[in-house]
Motif scaffolding. Structure first.
Motif, PDB file in Angstrom:
ATOM      1  N   SER A  88       0.842  -1.192   0.000  1.00  0.00           N
ATOM      2  CA  SER A  88       0.000   0.000   0.000  1.00  0.00           C
ATOM      3  C   SER A  88       0.881   1.247   0.000  1.00  0.00           C
ATOM      4  CB  SER A  88      -0.921   0.003   1.225  1.00  0.00           C
ATOM      5  OG  SER A  88      -0.147   0.156   2.389  1.00  0.00           O
ATOM      6  N   THR A  89       0.371   2.287  -0.675  1.00  0.00           N
ATOM      7  CA  THR A  89       1.096   3.552  -0.701  1.00  0.00           C
ATOM      8  C   THR A  89       0.618   4.424   0.438  1.00  0.00           C
ATOM      9  OG1 THR A  89      -0.507   4.532  -2.197  1.00  0.00           O
ATOM     10  CG2 THR A  89       1.418   3.466  -3.204  1.00  0.00           C
ATOM     11  N   ILE A  90       1.532   5.145   1.005  1.00  0.00           N
ATOM     12  CA  ILE A  90       1.200   6.037   2.118  1.00  0.00           C
ATOM     13  C   ILE A  90       0.749   7.382   1.553  1.00  0.00           C
ATOM     14  CG2 ILE A  90       3.557   6.862   2.393  1.00  0.00           C
ATOM     15  CD1 ILE A  90       3.032   6.842   5.437  1.00  0.00           C
ATOM     16  N   HIS A  91      -0.271   7.937   2.165  1.00  0.00           N
ATOM     17  CA  HIS A  91      -0.805   9.238   1.747  1.00  0.00           C
ATOM     18  C   HIS A  91       0.294  10.294   1.934  1.00  0.00           C
ATOM     19  CE1 HIS A  91      -3.269  12.897   1.901  1.00  0.00           C
ATOM     20  NE2 HIS A  91      -4.119  12.207   1.143  1.00  0.00           N
ATOM     21  N   PRO A  92       0.431  11.227   0.976  1.00  0.00           N
ATOM     22  CA  PRO A  92       1.505  12.236   1.090  1.00  0.00           C
ATOM     23  C   PRO A  92       1.456  13.037   2.394  1.00  0.00           C
ATOM     24  CG  PRO A  92       0.477  12.349  -1.079  1.00  0.00           C
ATOM     25  CD  PRO A  92      -0.310  11.371  -0.272  1.00  0.00           C
ATOM     26  N   LEU A  93       0.266  13.373   2.857  1.00  0.00           N
ATOM     27  CA  LEU A  93       0.182  14.140   4.108  1.00  0.00           C
ATOM     28  C   LEU A  93       0.584  13.275   5.302  1.00  0.00           C
ATOM     29  CD1 LEU A  93      -3.046  16.306   3.702  1.00  0.00           C
ATOM     30  CD2 LEU A  93      -0.673  16.964   3.367  1.00  0.00           C
ATOM     31  N   GLU A  94       0.233  11.995   5.252  1.00  0.00           N
ATOM     32  CA  GLU A  94       0.634  11.077   6.321  1.00  0.00           C
ATOM     33  C   GLU A  94       2.160  10.970   6.356  1.00  0.00           C
ATOM     34  OE1 GLU A  94       0.188   8.835   9.569  1.00  0.00           O
ATOM     35  OE2 GLU A  94      -1.596   9.446   8.457  1.00  0.00           O
ATOM     36  N   TYR A  95       2.773  10.891   5.176  1.00  0.00           N
ATOM     37  CA  TYR A  95       4.227  10.824   5.085  1.00  0.00           C
ATOM     38  C   TYR A  95       4.862  12.099   5.656  1.00  0.00           C
ATOM     39  CZ  TYR A  95       8.911  10.887   3.121  1.00  0.00           C
ATOM     40  OH  TYR A  95      10.271  10.987   2.972  1.00  0.00           O
ATOM     41  N   LEU A  96       4.340  13.257   5.246  1.00  0.00           N
ATOM     42  CA  LEU A  96       4.880  14.523   5.742  1.00  0.00           C
ATOM     43  C   LEU A  96       4.700  14.647   7.257  1.00  0.00           C
ATOM     44  CD1 LEU A  96       3.743  17.017   2.950  1.00  0.00           C
ATOM     45  CD2 LEU A  96       6.085  16.303   3.469  1.00  0.00           C
ATOM     46  N   GLN A 101       4.564  12.224   9.446  1.00  0.00           N
ATOM     47  CA  GLN A 101       5.538  11.338  10.091  1.00  0.00           C
ATOM     48  C   GLN A 101       6.952  11.887   9.964  1.00  0.00           C
ATOM     49  OE1 GLN A 101       5.529   8.513  11.874  1.00  0.00           O
ATOM     50  NE2 GLN A 101       3.307   8.565  11.990  1.00  0.00           N
ATOM     51  N   GLN A 102       7.300  12.294   8.746  1.00  0.00           N
ATOM     52  CA  GLN A 102       8.668  12.719   8.446  1.00  0.00           C
ATOM     53  C   GLN A 102       9.034  14.019   9.154  1.00  0.00           C
ATOM     54  OE1 GLN A 102      10.383  10.626   6.660  1.00  0.00           O
ATOM     55  NE2 GLN A 102      12.290  11.745   6.533  1.00  0.00           N
ATOM     56  N   LEU A 103       8.137  15.006   9.090  1.00  0.00           N
ATOM     57  CA  LEU A 103       8.475  16.340   9.588  1.00  0.00           C
ATOM     58  C   LEU A 103       8.078  16.582  11.036  1.00  0.00           C
ATOM     59  CD1 LEU A 103       7.496  18.412   6.428  1.00  0.00           C
ATOM     60  CD2 LEU A 103       9.784  17.662   7.122  1.00  0.00           C
ATOM     61  N   PRO A 107      -5.254  21.483  13.708  1.00  0.00           N
ATOM     62  CA  PRO A 107      -5.697  22.009  12.405  1.00  0.00           C
ATOM     63  C   PRO A 107      -4.644  22.878  11.723  1.00  0.00           C
ATOM     64  CG  PRO A 107      -7.433  22.276  14.040  1.00  0.00           C
ATOM     65  CD  PRO A 107      -6.229  21.756  14.760  1.00  0.00           C
ATOM     66  N   GLU A 108      -3.914  23.669  12.502  1.00  0.00           N
ATOM     67  CA  GLU A 108      -2.883  24.514  11.920  1.00  0.00           C
ATOM     68  C   GLU A 108      -1.775  23.681  11.292  1.00  0.00           C
ATOM     69  OE1 GLU A 108      -3.872  24.830  15.120  1.00  0.00           O
ATOM     70  OE2 GLU A 108      -4.728  26.841  15.305  1.00  0.00           O
ATOM     71  N   GLU A 109      -1.402  22.595  11.977  1.00  0.00           N
ATOM     72  CA  GLU A 109      -0.351  21.721  11.460  1.00  0.00           C
ATOM     73  C   GLU A 109      -0.788  21.043  10.170  1.00  0.00           C
ATOM     74  OE1 GLU A 109       1.819  20.357  15.620  1.00  0.00           O
ATOM     75  OE2 GLU A 109      -0.032  19.345  15.012  1.00  0.00           O
ATOM     76  N   THR A 110      -2.034  20.596  10.143  1.00  0.00           N
ATOM     77  CA  THR A 110      -2.569  19.964   8.934  1.00  0.00           C
ATOM     78  C   THR A 110      -2.575  20.956   7.780  1.00  0.00           C
ATOM     79  OG1 THR A 110      -3.967  18.538  10.297  1.00  0.00           O
ATOM     80  CG2 THR A 110      -4.552  18.731   7.973  1.00  0.00           C
ATOM     81  N   HIS A 111      -2.988  22.183   8.065  1.00  0.00           N
ATOM     82  CA  HIS A 111      -3.027  23.219   7.022  1.00  0.00           C
ATOM     83  C   HIS A 111      -1.627  23.468   6.465  1.00  0.00           C
ATOM     84  CE1 HIS A 111      -3.262  27.475   5.574  1.00  0.00           C
ATOM     85  NE2 HIS A 111      -4.287  26.939   4.933  1.00  0.00           N
ATOM     86  N   VAL A 112      -0.634  23.532   7.334  1.00  0.00           N
ATOM     87  CA  VAL A 112       0.745  23.761   6.892  1.00  0.00           C
ATOM     88  C   VAL A 112       1.218  22.601   6.021  1.00  0.00           C
ATOM     89  CG1 VAL A 112       3.144  23.913   7.690  1.00  0.00           C
ATOM     90  CG2 VAL A 112       1.375  25.288   8.783  1.00  0.00           C
ATOM     91  N   LEU A 113       0.945  21.373   6.442  1.00  0.00           N
ATOM     92  CA  LEU A 113       1.372  20.211   5.649  1.00  0.00           C
ATOM     93  C   LEU A 113       0.677  20.171   4.292  1.00  0.00           C
ATOM     94  CD1 LEU A 113       1.657  17.381   8.327  1.00  0.00           C
ATOM     95  CD2 LEU A 113       3.457  18.809   7.356  1.00  0.00           C
TER      96      LEU A 113
END
Length: 177
Positions: A2-10, A12-14, A24-30
């Motif tokens: 399965s491929t990981i969603h780009p926002l999920e990757y960001l 985790q990574q960042l 919500p602010e963090e999600t908006h930034v990602l």
């Protein structure tokens, strides 16, 4: 696989968090990082877009009621009212609110009773604008911090790749017995 969603990757990574655990602010930034779009917004513009007619009216009333123009103009009206009812109209027996100006006192009390909550509404709106500005500042600061981290990571990868190239070009030393 399965491929990981780009926002999920960001996330985790960042941020080292799961996507569902973000503010919500963090999600908006990602989301903006993923879209390669700027995150900064003008707090006044955002606030004005969300303002109701009543909120905009309270801002105008507070702006007028809290100005020197209003104070001077209102003082002149009061002085005129008193002069009119004390000297001019009383001379002809037509004074409708003679001293002690009971009707004027009623009008002033009514004005104060209406104006005070409207000014408080405007102050509450200003406090909400300040909170919004702080939230938007947080988003910009978070974005800058995350982008700096990404740049550091890219530089580190480039340095490691360059070191690998340099090491690959070095002649091997013979082993000593």
């Amino acid at each position: 696989m399965s491929t990981i969603h780009p926002l999920e990757y960001l996330a985790q990574q960042l941020l080292g968090k799961q996507l569902h655990a973000l503010e919500p602010e963090e999600t908006h930034v990602l989301e903006k990082i993923h879209q390669h779009r700027p995150v900064s917004r003008d707090a006044a513009d955002v606030s004005d877009q969300m303002a109701t007619v009543g909120e905009r009216l309270s801002d105008r009333v507070a702006a007028i009621g809290g100005s020197w123009g209003f104070i001077v103009g209102f003082s002149l009206v009061l002085l005129g009212w008193m002069l009119l009812n004390t000297d001019v109209l009383q001379h002809f027996g037509l004074a409708f609110d003679p001293y002690p100006y009971i009707f004027l006192n009623l009008m002033l009390s009514t004005l104060a009773a209406v104006q005070a909550p409207i000014i408080m509404m405007s102050q509450n709106r200003q406090a909400a604008k300040d909170r919004l500005a702080a939230s938007l500042d947080f988003e910009v600061n978070l974005r800058a911090e995350l982008e700096i981290m990404r740049v550091h990571e890219k530089i580190d990868q480039l340095i490691l790749a360059r070191l690998d190239q340099v090491l690959a070009r070095l002649p091997e030393k013979p082993a000593r017995d």
